[in-house]
Design a protein around this motif. Structure first.
Motif, mmCIF file in Angstrom:
data_model
loop_
_atom_site.group_PDB
_atom_site.id
_atom_site.type_symbol
_atom_site.label_atom_id
_atom_site.label_comp_id
_atom_site.label_asym_id
_atom_site.label_seq_id
_atom_site.Cartn_x
_atom_site.Cartn_y
_atom_site.Cartn_z
ATOM 1 N N ARG A 241 0.801 -1.377 0.267
ATOM 2 C CA ARG A 241 0.074 -0.314 0.067
ATOM 3 C C ARG A 241 0.796 1.069 0.180
ATOM 4 N NH1 ARG A 241 -4.244 -1.146 -2.442
ATOM 5 N NH2 ARG A 241 -5.164 -2.818 -1.254
ATOM 6 N N ARG B 198 -12.774 1.373 4.157
ATOM 7 C CA ARG B 198 -13.274 1.236 2.890
ATOM 8 C C ARG B 198 -14.506 2.137 2.664
ATOM 9 N NH1 ARG B 198 -10.846 -3.929 2.125
ATOM 10 N NH2 ARG B 198 -8.967 -3.300 1.537
ATOM 11 N N SER C 262 -6.044 2.439 5.209
ATOM 12 C CA SER C 262 -6.154 1.007 4.043
ATOM 13 C C SER C 262 -6.402 2.328 3.094
ATOM 14 C CB SER C 262 -6.855 -0.135 4.240
ATOM 15 O OG SER C 262 -7.578 -0.254 4.553
ATOM 16 N N GLU D 32 -5.662 3.214 -0.479
ATOM 17 C CA GLU D 32 -6.272 3.409 -1.905
ATOM 18 C C GLU D 32 -7.040 4.548 -2.728
ATOM 19 O OE1 GLU D 32 -9.291 -0.079 -0.525
ATOM 20 O OE2 GLU D 32 -7.607 -1.508 0.044
#
Length: 595
Positions: free
Chosen positions: A8, A208, A322, A326
């Protein structure tokens, strides 16, 4: 664990480039600080040995060396020497730790700047259709919010490395003092890290979700700001408040879920580490270890705890961010976006005509999907003014986008004299074109800066001359600060007609070889429009003009007129032949059938 972090963070790490080159020094300083701390704690053994009368000088390894430290001195002098050295080591350790923290903060600031700069560069240089079709809320969220979280992730990664290095050093000291007790610690830590990794992985999904909900909230923010007039005119304050509150509540609920899961990590670590400490005490008592060694071991173990917790916290943060990583990675991914147009020809003379030869274009995303142009063929003669007319949706704005290379034809070709437009360098070509359009916004700067936007080195008298030609000088002088007046975001502080005149002055100041006027006078009064049309007439024979308008009087300055219908060229005529027709008759023009 490290595999996920490396995957990442690798695009962001590469992005920061030379700014993160000193990162190994962060690890070295962390190792040094931990070594100084471990050595200082180890001196507890001889100190307690003297104070308790349990001095057992000699032995093997680090413990033996520590027991015998300064053993040649008298007890009083020895205590003073050990205490003085411990204080010096503690002071030096904290000086190194401060230098490490300062370097880490500097690196993270540099990395954050690099991330935000790269995102802005991507948005400024990516192919225009990407910007046209992208979700504005998502773009704003990534640039304003997720970029900061990505920078925080760099900080978390550096902190993870420092804590891991420090933990390794202290673990080595533990091993040097007593390998049996250290094996107990190692086995228990492995279980703690496994449990922590399992829980931390469960932070990815809610992260997310939070990122996606932040996109929606950013879109609601843009509506509240940019649609202020619309909302009030239609009395939709309550509706927009409800939409904003719903988006904000979704973010709150998502963040709470993420935080609740993340909050499990600290108490779990605390409980399990307490079990380690108690287990070591029981084992040391059972195996008959001396009090000074056990005390030093316990102090080292106690100092190891914050580094282990720091590793776990940093890892949890990386998992929790994360979604942000992303989102930033996706925006920086050049392969996922259409590349901007290219071309190697920088000097393409325009002496004959700009020719559209069977040009087609289709929008492929969003509400604008479908064909906008279908085999359109027409000519814009050099040095002449050509009118482009057609009802809404006929393809007029698409032609402007193709001519300025904001979009590329899906079929057919545009030629500048004999050179294909696709072969011409876009920057060099756009430097020869100026566009004044009802759709072009003003930037949040002064009137002067807006007019000089395409001619950065223009002098005051040049700007004022262009403003006079655009019938803008008088109203600008009446503004509170004249040409220094700040117009606000998108020119919200000005009327529609004033914005159009400033936009027209901006185009005129560039002295373009090709001037495109796309409904550039539709909000201007008749007297001012007539003066502007006289300015266009004076350009006749020297420059090429494309004029899009629904006003018959505006078209009167044109030499020719091209009629568009549903993306096709219905007719091309000289203005002299059709000037007697009304607009409805002009829209109805058809080319004569081929014999």
């Amino acid at each position: 664990m490290t595999q996920f972090a490396a995957f990442r963070l690798s695009p962001i790490w590469r992005l920061a480039g030379s700014r993160l080159a000193p990162a190994p020094l962060v690890v070295v300083l962390g190792l040094t600080a931990a070594a100084l701390e471990g050595l200082g704690i180890g001196l507890v053994i001889p100190l307690l040995g003297v104070l308790t009368g349990a001095d057992q000088a000699g032995g093997e390894g680090l413990a033996g060396w520590l027991r015998g430290f300064a053993s040649e001195l008298a007890p009083g002098a020895r205590v003073a020497a050990i205490a003085g050295l411990m204080f010096a080591l503690i002071a030096l350790k904290n000086i190194v730790a401060y230098a490490n923290a300062a370097l880490t903060h500097s690196l993270c600031g540099q990395a954050g700047h690099a991330i935000r700069s790269a995102l802005a560069q991507r948005l400024l240089r990516v192919d225009y259709p990407y910007m046209r079709d992208a979700d504005a809320g998502r773009l704003m969220n990534v640039l304003a919010n997720e970029s900061w979280r990505a920078a925080d992730a760099v900080n978390a990664a550096l902190t993870l490395l420092v804590n891991a290095a420090a933990a390794a050093i202290l673990f080595a000291f533990l091993l040097a003092l007593s390998w049996p007790l250290t094996l107990i610690v190692a086995a228990a830590l492995a279980l703690i890290l496994a449990a922590h990794g399992f829980l931390a992985k469960r932070l990815q999904a809610p992260s997310r979700i939070v990122s996606a909900r932040n996109n929606t909230l950013s879109a609601r923010m843009l509506d509240v700001i940019h649609a202020a007039q619309l909302i009030r005119l239609f009395n939709q304050q309550a509706r927009e408040q409800a939409r904003f509150d719903a988006a904000s509540e979704d973010v709150r609920a998502g963040v709470l879920r993420l935080q609740m899961r993340a909050s499990l990590l600290a108490p779990l670590s605390e409980i399990l580490f307490a079990a380690i400490v108690l287990g070591v005490i029981v084992a040391a008592w059972g195996w008959g270890f001396g009090f000074p060694l056990v005390a030093a071991f316990m102090v080292l173990l106690y100092r190891l705890q914050p580094y282990v917790k720091g590793m776990q916290a940093s890892w949890g943060q990386l998992q929790g961010w994360s979604g942000a990583l992303e989102a930033v990675e996706a925006m920086l991914d050049a392969d996922a976006q259409a590349p901007p147009p290219t071309g190697g020809v920088r000097d393409a003379p325009l002496s004959t005509a700009i020719t559209f030869n069977a040009v087609s274009f289709a929008y492929k995303t969003g509400a604008r999907s479908g064909a906008a142009l279908r085999g359109a063929s027409f000519v814009l003669p050099a040095g002449q003014a050509t009118g482009l007319i057609g009802r809404s949706g006929a393809g007029k704005s698409t032609i402007v986008h193709l001519l300025t290379r904001l979009a590329e034809p899906t079929a057919g070709e545009i030629r500048i004299d004999d050179i294909p437009l696709r072969d011409i360098d876009p920057a060099a070509w756009r430097a020869r074109i100026a566009v004044a359009s009802q759709d072009l916004d003003l930037v949040n700067a002064s009137v002067f800066d807006n007019i000089a936007y395409g001619a950065a080195h223009a002098a005051q008298h040049d700007v004022e001359r262009a403003a006079r030609q655009a019938e803008a000088h008088d109203f600008i002088r009446a503004l509170p600060d004249g040409y220094a007046t700040i117009v606000g975001a998108r020119g919200v502080g000005l009327s529609a007609g004033q914005r159009q005149r400033i936009a027209l002055a901006r185009a005129i100041l560039c002295e373009p070889e090709v001037l495109v006027l796309d409904e550039a006078t539709n909000a201007i009064d008749g007297v001012s429009e007539q003066a502007i049309l006289e300015t266009i007439k004076r350009r006749a024979g020297r420059f090429t003009t494309l004029l899009i308008s629904h006003h018959h009087r505006t078209l009167s300055v044109c030499d020719r007129v091209v009629v568009l219908k549903e993306g096709r060229v219905a007719a091309e005529e000289t203005w002299a032949r059709v000037r007697h027709l009304g607009m409805d008759d002009l829209y109805a023009l058809e080319a004569p059938a081929a014999p």
